[in-house]
Each structure stands twice: as C-alpha cells, then as structure tokens.
Design an enzyme around this catalytic site. Structure first.
Site, PDB file in Angstrom:
ATOM      1  N   ASP A 127      43.652  42.409  48.247  1.00  0.00           N
ATOM      2  CA  ASP A 127      42.228  42.615  48.474  1.00  0.00           C
ATOM      3  C   ASP A 127      41.720  41.374  49.226  1.00  0.00           C
ATOM      4  O   ASP A 127      42.384  40.331  49.257  1.00  0.00           O
ATOM      5  CB  ASP A 127      41.520  42.759  47.116  1.00  0.00           C
ATOM      6  CG  ASP A 127      40.017  42.734  47.250  1.00  0.00           C
ATOM      7  OD1 ASP A 127      39.487  43.513  48.074  1.00  0.00           O
ATOM      8  OD2 ASP A 127      39.359  41.923  46.556  1.00  0.00           O
ATOM      9  N   ASP A 139      37.743  40.382  49.823  1.00  0.00           N
ATOM     10  CA  ASP A 139      36.527  39.747  49.301  1.00  0.00           C
ATOM     11  C   ASP A 139      36.694  39.402  47.829  1.00  0.00           C
ATOM     12  O   ASP A 139      36.937  40.276  46.993  1.00  0.00           O
ATOM     13  CB  ASP A 139      35.325  40.678  49.502  1.00  0.00           C
ATOM     14  CG  ASP A 139      35.066  40.901  50.977  1.00  0.00           C
ATOM     15  OD1 ASP A 139      34.912  39.904  51.697  1.00  0.00           O
ATOM     16  OD2 ASP A 139      35.034  42.064  51.412  1.00  0.00           O
TER      17      ASP A 139
END
Ligand code: XBP
Ligand code: MG
Length: 251
Positions: free
Chosen positions: A10, A12
């Site tokens: 991932d 953010d």
C-alpha cells in the site's frame, strides 16, 4: 504453508505518512483556490479517511452536508487540482519514507521477491512519491503499479489486490500485503492475502482482527524495538525483516 513470492505495498500511510501533511493539505489548497469555504482539519480528515479515494471522499463530505452540492464533473476538477498541489508538496521532499521501508524494499528486491504497489491513490500522485521519496529506479523495480480508478471498487473491496496479482501472474497464497489501515487490511484479506500492518496516528484504533502482524512501524536494526500490537504467529520482532515475512507465509 506457502512460499513468499510477492509483496504488494500500500502507499498512503504505509510507504510514507502522506495523509495528514500531504493529501489533506493539498485538498485544502484546492478548496481554497476554488473559493470553497471548507477546510479539512486534522481530526476531520481522520473521519473522512473512512472513505478511500479522493473524489469519493469529497462526495462523502457533500453527502453528509459539510460541503455544498456540486456536480460530479466539478468534484473531478477539484480533485485534479488537488493532485497537482499534492505533486508539488511531494516534489518539495517534505514527506519522507516511513522507518524501515527502504530497508525492507531493498532486502526483498535483492532476494528476488516480486514487488508491486496496490493503492487507492491517483497514479500521478503515486508517481510523484516514487520519483521524489523513493527514487526513479523503483519505477522499474516494482513489477506492477496498481492505482486509483483502474478498478471501479476501491478498498476495502479486494479488487485492486486481485488486479495487481492478475497482472503479475502470482497467486494469493504466495503474496503478502503491507498495509496501514482497516480498509487496507480488509481489502488484502478479502483478496486472500496475508497482511502485515504498520499503524500510524490515524489508523492505530482501527480493527485489524485476524491480521498476521500489527506493528507501530517496520523499524530499523539500530533503532529502538518497535511496538507490537498484534502478533498472530508469535514472532520475536525488534524490527520487521524478510525472515519474519517468510515465517508468516510458512506458518
Ligand atoms: C488512500 C486513499 C487515497 C488518498 C488520497 O488509501 O484513500 O484516497 O487518501 O489519494 P489506501 P487520491 O492507502 O488504503 O490506498 O486523492 O489520489 O485518491
Ligand atoms: Mg493506506
């Protein structure tokens, strides 16, 4: 018991703490520029993070009555300006990688593990972070950059992980996700992946029931021991290494 062949990251909150001082600030710059009397302060933005995707987040704020009504085209235009501001903030180099991210990426890359990105963020925002925080060589080193509207249903739906694995030709049983949020964990889990979570101030209180390992950060060998919030495989973790990720897959 399965071999670790692929790690999907991932972006953010996981690669870097981009939300509070990056995305949030950029949204506010776009609102101000367009003359909207709306500012997302730090706690408000925390509430809004329940909705993934920037356009979806604006639409949600409108729906709950905190921004005035506007047609979808206007939301998309506002969000496009937000992305430009975000790219500038990232280009200023003000958002560093989280501790241990570069170390673990390098370790996994050197070991021949397939690396990819699975994120809700807009592709051009991701590109800015790779260019300015990670380094341009990572455009080649990541075997897939799965981002944004490429799938219609964003996290917590599994679609972005499923899409990334399809592109790579890898199976969920050989793939591990690195995430930071409840929605991210749900998405990875629904796609059939094992998952290590590094929390941040916004996500520490999220529900990670069932996640393989939940820690304060990946940490560094010469730093303090990280906080272990959930350890489903009884790993003895000072900082997270590739050895731990292999152990999770093989348990
Ligand atoms: C990240 C997001 C994104 C960013 C903003 O979630 O939800 O919407 O906050 O990016 P995750 P955009 O880390 O789970 O992928 O404005 O480009 O959508
Ligand atoms: Mg995240």
């Amino acid at each position: 018991m399965a071999e670790l062949k692929c790690i999907l990251w991932d972006v953010d909150g996981t690669l870097a703490d981009t939300e509070r001082d990056g995305h949030r600030v950029a949204f506010n710059m776009a609102f101000d520029e367009a003359g909207h009397a709306r500012e997302w302060d730090v706690p408000t933005y925390g509430e809004l993070l329940a909705v993934t995707g920037g356009k979806e987040r604006i639409a949600y704020d409108i729906e709950r009555g905190d921004m005035h009504e506007m047609p979808y085209d206007e939301i998309a235009g506002l969000h496009a300006r937000k992305t430009v501001h975000y790219q500038s903030l990232i280009a200023e180099g003000r958002i560093p990688l989280r501790p241990g991210v570069r170390r673990l990426l390098e370790e996994a890359y050197a070991a021949g593990i397939t690396l990819g990105v699975a994120t809700t963020t807009t592709p051009s925002a991701l590109d800015a972070l790779i260019e300015h925080s990670l380094g341009k060589e990572w455009f080649e080193r990541f075997a897939v950059l799965a981002a944004g509207d490429i799938v219609p249903a964003k996290k917590p739906a599994p679609d972005i992980y499923t899409y990334a694995m399809e592109q790579l030709g890898v199976n969920p049983e050989n793939t591990l996700a690195l995430e930071d949020s409840g929605n991210g964990w749900k998405s990875a889990h629904a796609a059939g992946l094992k998952c290590v979570v590094t929390v941040n101030d916004y996500t520490r209180g999220h529900d990670f029931t069932g996640a393989d390992l939940v820690v304060s950060e990946l940490g560094e060998p010469d730093g303090e021991a990280i906080d272990v919030l959930q350890d489903s495989h009884n790993l003895d973790v000072h900082h997270v290494t590739l050895k731990h990720l292999h152990a999770i897959m093989q348990d």
